[in-house]
Scaffold this motif. Structure first.
Motif, mmCIF file in Angstrom:
data_model
loop_
_atom_site.group_PDB
_atom_site.id
_atom_site.type_symbol
_atom_site.label_atom_id
_atom_site.label_comp_id
_atom_site.label_asym_id
_atom_site.label_seq_id
_atom_site.Cartn_x
_atom_site.Cartn_y
_atom_site.Cartn_z
ATOM 1 N N ASP A 34 -7.702 2.824 3.136
ATOM 2 C CA ASP A 34 -6.242 2.792 2.984
ATOM 3 C C ASP A 34 -5.823 3.976 2.139
ATOM 4 N N THR A 35 -4.854 4.714 2.648
ATOM 5 C CA THR A 35 -4.345 5.879 1.911
ATOM 6 C C THR A 35 -2.930 5.571 1.421
ATOM 7 N N ILE A 36 -2.392 6.522 0.703
ATOM 8 C CA ILE A 36 -1.035 6.345 0.184
ATOM 9 C C ILE A 36 -0.025 6.151 1.331
ATOM 10 N N GLU A 37 -0.293 6.805 2.467
ATOM 11 C CA GLU A 37 0.631 6.648 3.602
ATOM 12 C C GLU A 37 0.631 5.184 4.065
ATOM 13 N N GLY A 38 -0.576 4.594 4.130
ATOM 14 C CA GLY A 38 -0.688 3.216 4.612
ATOM 15 C C GLY A 38 -0.019 2.230 3.676
ATOM 16 N N GLY A 40 -2.514 9.119 -6.120
ATOM 17 C CA GLY A 40 -3.697 8.513 -6.756
ATOM 18 C C GLY A 40 -3.304 7.564 -7.876
ATOM 19 N N MET A 41 -2.283 7.952 -8.610
ATOM 20 C CA MET A 41 -1.828 7.124 -9.723
ATOM 21 C C MET A 41 -1.274 5.777 -9.196
ATOM 22 N N LEU A 42 -0.521 5.839 -8.124
ATOM 23 C CA LEU A 42 0.061 4.614 -7.555
ATOM 24 C C LEU A 42 -1.030 3.683 -7.024
ATOM 25 N N LEU A 43 -2.006 4.242 -6.334
ATOM 26 C CA LEU A 43 -3.096 3.396 -5.806
ATOM 27 C C LEU A 43 -3.899 2.774 -6.941
ATOM 28 N N GLU A 62 3.656 -2.369 0.412
ATOM 29 C CA GLU A 62 2.839 -3.012 -0.629
ATOM 30 C C GLU A 62 3.155 -2.500 -2.032
ATOM 31 N N ILE A 63 3.499 -1.221 -2.119
ATOM 32 C CA ILE A 63 3.739 -0.644 -3.455
ATOM 33 C C ILE A 63 5.188 -0.179 -3.622
ATOM 34 N N ALA A 64 6.082 -0.735 -2.826
ATOM 35 C CA ALA A 64 7.478 -0.297 -2.874
ATOM 36 C C ALA A 64 8.054 -0.446 -4.285
ATOM 37 N N ASP A 65 7.691 -1.540 -4.970
ATOM 38 C CA ASP A 65 8.226 -1.735 -6.325
ATOM 39 C C ASP A 65 7.670 -0.704 -7.306
ATOM 40 N N LEU A 66 6.395 -0.354 -7.151
ATOM 41 C CA LEU A 66 5.808 0.680 -8.018
ATOM 42 C C LEU A 66 6.459 2.038 -7.743
#
Ligand code: FES
Ligand code: FES
Length: 162
Positions: free
Chosen positions: A77-81, A109-112, A87-91
């Motif tokens: 899973d990458t940042i695009e996925g 990378g920080m978000l993941l 999944e990370i919209a709030d972040l």
């Protein structure tokens, strides 16, 4: 001597991918050059900066230290996925609101990595957040705003679970 090229089957962001890859190709090069998924960045290429972080079977790994052939049969899973699924919209919203990014180079990378910490429903201390992102270098922000954003989302998610 072993074979130089190998056929691999990987699920990338939910999509099945079959490719023939050079045994020496790193996962981050495979994602960027072969699949044109350029949201994963390359910094140090030595496992130090975290710019190349992606998820491999759910665990965040260094894309520069992982070979594409090692991912045969795995899920990447990458940042695009994770962006596309929401999944990370709030972040992402919290990083934007709190100016937790400037040049944005470290941001995928920080978000993941932040999501890895928060995914199990954790409500971590600021110290724990700092510790968890300590392998992801940011040259711009001084980290304060990043910790603020991750802390805010942890609280937001805890509230939503009540
Ligand atoms: S590019 Fe992989 S850790 Fe820096
Ligand atoms: S925002 Fe520039 S490196 Fe982090």
């Amino acid at each position: 001597m072993g074979e130089r090229f190998h056929d691999i089957a990987v699920t990338v962001n939910g999509e099945p991918v079959r490719e023939r890859v050079d045994a020496r190709k790193t996962l981050v090069d495979f994602l960027r050059e072969t699949l044109a998924l350029t949201g994963t960045h390359i910094g140090c290429e030595q496992g130090l900066c975290g710019a190349c972080s992606v998820r491999l079977d759910g665990e965040v790994v260094r894309g520069c230290l992982t070979l594409a052939v090692q991912c045969d049969g795995a899920r990447v899973d990458t940042i695009e996925g994770v962006s596309d699924t929401g999944e990370i919209a709030d972040l992402q919203a919290a990083f934007e609101k709190r100016n937790a990014l400037q040049c944005g180079y470290c941001t995928p990378g920080m978000l993941l990595t932040a999501q890895e910490l928060l995914r199990g429903g954790a409500l971590p201390s600021r110290e724990k957040i700092r510790d968890h992102i300590s392998g992801n270098y940011c040259r711009c922000t001084g980290y304060q705003a990043i910790v603020d954003a991750i802390e805010a989302v942890a609280r937001q998610r805890a509230e939503a679970r009540r």
